[in-house]
Scaffold this active site. Structure first.
Site, PDB file in Angstrom:
ATOM      1  N   ASP A 234       0.842  -1.196   0.000  1.00  0.00           N
ATOM      2  CA  ASP A 234       0.000   0.000   0.000  1.00  0.00           C
ATOM      3  C   ASP A 234       0.882   1.253   0.000  1.00  0.00           C
ATOM      4  O   ASP A 234       1.740   1.410   0.879  1.00  0.00           O
ATOM      5  CB  ASP A 234      -0.885  -0.018   1.250  1.00  0.00           C
ATOM      6  CG  ASP A 234      -1.977   1.042   1.250  1.00  0.00           C
ATOM      7  OD1 ASP A 234      -1.757   2.130   0.696  1.00  0.00           O
ATOM      8  OD2 ASP A 234      -3.042   0.775   1.821  1.00  0.00           O
ATOM      9  N   GLY A 260      -1.607  -4.435  -3.102  1.00  0.00           N
ATOM     10  CA  GLY A 260      -1.584  -3.021  -2.787  1.00  0.00           C
ATOM     11  C   GLY A 260      -2.738  -2.569  -1.921  1.00  0.00           C
ATOM     12  O   GLY A 260      -3.280  -3.320  -1.099  1.00  0.00           O
ATOM     13  N   HIS A 261      -3.135  -1.312  -2.137  1.00  0.00           N
ATOM     14  CA  HIS A 261      -4.150  -0.644  -1.315  1.00  0.00           C
ATOM     15  C   HIS A 261      -5.495  -1.358  -1.391  1.00  0.00           C
ATOM     16  O   HIS A 261      -6.104  -1.677  -0.369  1.00  0.00           O
ATOM     17  CB  HIS A 261      -4.265   0.796  -1.821  1.00  0.00           C
ATOM     18  CG  HIS A 261      -5.128   1.703  -1.012  1.00  0.00           C
ATOM     19  ND1 HIS A 261      -4.902   1.975   0.324  1.00  0.00           N
ATOM     20  CD2 HIS A 261      -6.227   2.437  -1.361  1.00  0.00           C
ATOM     21  CE1 HIS A 261      -5.810   2.830   0.759  1.00  0.00           C
ATOM     22  NE2 HIS A 261      -6.635   3.118  -0.229  1.00  0.00           N
ATOM     23  N   PHE A 262      -5.972  -1.616  -2.605  1.00  0.00           N
ATOM     24  CA  PHE A 262      -7.273  -2.264  -2.808  1.00  0.00           C
ATOM     25  C   PHE A 262      -7.074  -3.782  -2.859  1.00  0.00           C
ATOM     26  O   PHE A 262      -7.195  -4.422  -3.900  1.00  0.00           O
ATOM     27  CB  PHE A 262      -7.931  -1.743  -4.084  1.00  0.00           C
ATOM     28  CG  PHE A 262      -8.575  -0.393  -3.930  1.00  0.00           C
ATOM     29  CD1 PHE A 262      -9.872  -0.265  -3.449  1.00  0.00           C
ATOM     30  CD2 PHE A 262      -7.883   0.765  -4.243  1.00  0.00           C
ATOM     31  CE1 PHE A 262     -10.474   0.974  -3.288  1.00  0.00           C
ATOM     32  CE2 PHE A 262      -8.472   2.006  -4.095  1.00  0.00           C
ATOM     33  CZ  PHE A 262      -9.772   2.114  -3.620  1.00  0.00           C
TER      34      PHE A 262
END
Length: 280
Positions: A234, A260-262
């Site tokens: 992230d 990552g983030h999602f």
């Protein structure tokens, strides 16, 4: 089957997804920036046999009401007030919360106000510690310290379609990230007036950081069962933010995913399995 509904929350319309059987353990899913309940489209069917799930679109996001920023105070306190009332309208009297990004300061405010209602917390890149904030926050922090028109204008780049797509693909196996999610987010961001909504919330995010000590005190006092399942790549919320939960909740479970983030875009199955084990 997932159903799509609206709730009248004291005159404010909240759109939400619902699945599972009433009477099953309740699970409230709270999305983040710049998404909507659509981000849970792959997770909900994997959990619906075990839980009664609702996933609202936060005020100003998705298909929930989006008053113009000139007519509505877009703060995280206000968002949490509406979601708190939403839980009462839909009959969620005790529930686990899944918090991501903006959903974290929203959900943690609910926990501060009603600790007796929170059965457990799943934090997927939902931060509550300063060590979890990356340098990616620097332009926003500059705006917090000096909220000039120029510093506000500098944040518009975060709202461009290419920036939204980057949030989805950075640190993730890009060939596994469907373009539908970030394309839908950009569609909602392009609505007239929505940029001002988002810029107001960028400015108010400092209120969340100011509440980190209160959130942490809640964790220490109430020790809710907590699972931190984190996309370790992230660019905004760093792995130390996930590890920090164990400082206040020693029995917290922390798991990292190579994405990552999602994280749900690529690892919904892994997240669902972790939740089933954790809440089993």
């Amino acid at each position: 089957m997932t159903t799509y509904r609206t709730a009248d929350v004291d005159g404010f319309t909240v759109f939400y997804r619902e699945a599972g059987t009433p009477g099953a353990p309740k699970l409230l899913l709270l999305h983040g920036f710049p998404s909507s309940g659509h981000m849970f489209r792959d997770l909900i069917p994997l959990l619906a046999e075990r839980f009664h799930i609702v996933a609202p679109d936060l005020p100003g996001f998705g298909r929930s009401d989006m008053p113009q920023a000139s007519d509505f105070t877009y703060t995280f306190d206000r968002i949490a007030e509406i979601i708190d009332r939403f839980t009462e309208v839909v009959g969620f009297d005790r529930y686990a919360i899944y918090v991501f990004d903006y959903g974290a300061p929203t959900g943690f405010r609910l926990a501060l106000k009603h600790p007796e209602r929170i059965a457990a917390i799943i934090s997927q890149n939902g931060n509550a510690y300063e060590e979890g904030l990356s340098d990616g926050w620097n332009p926003i922090q500059t705006y917090w310290r000096d909220p000039t028109p120029a510093n506000r204008e500098a944040l518009r780049g975060f709202l461009k379609p290419e920036a939204v797509a980057w949030q989805y693909t950075h640190g993730a196996p890009a060939e596994m990230v469907a373009p539908d999610g970030h394309s839908l987010d950009s569609f909602y961001l392009a609505r007239p007036g929505n940029e001002d909504v988002q810029l107001d919330l960028f400015g108010d995010y400092k209120s969340n950081v100011a509440l980190y000590p209160a959130f942490q005190a809640y964790f220490r006092a109430h020790r809710p069962p907590l699972l931190a399942v984190w996309g370790k790549n992230d660019p905004f919320f760093l792995p130390p933010g996930a590890e920090a939960f164990k400082r206040d909740i020693p029995n917290a479970v922390v798991r990292f995913l190579d994405t990552g983030h999602f994280a749900l875009e690529t690892h919904a199955g892994d997240v669902a399995a972790a939740i089933r084990d954790f809440l089993g």
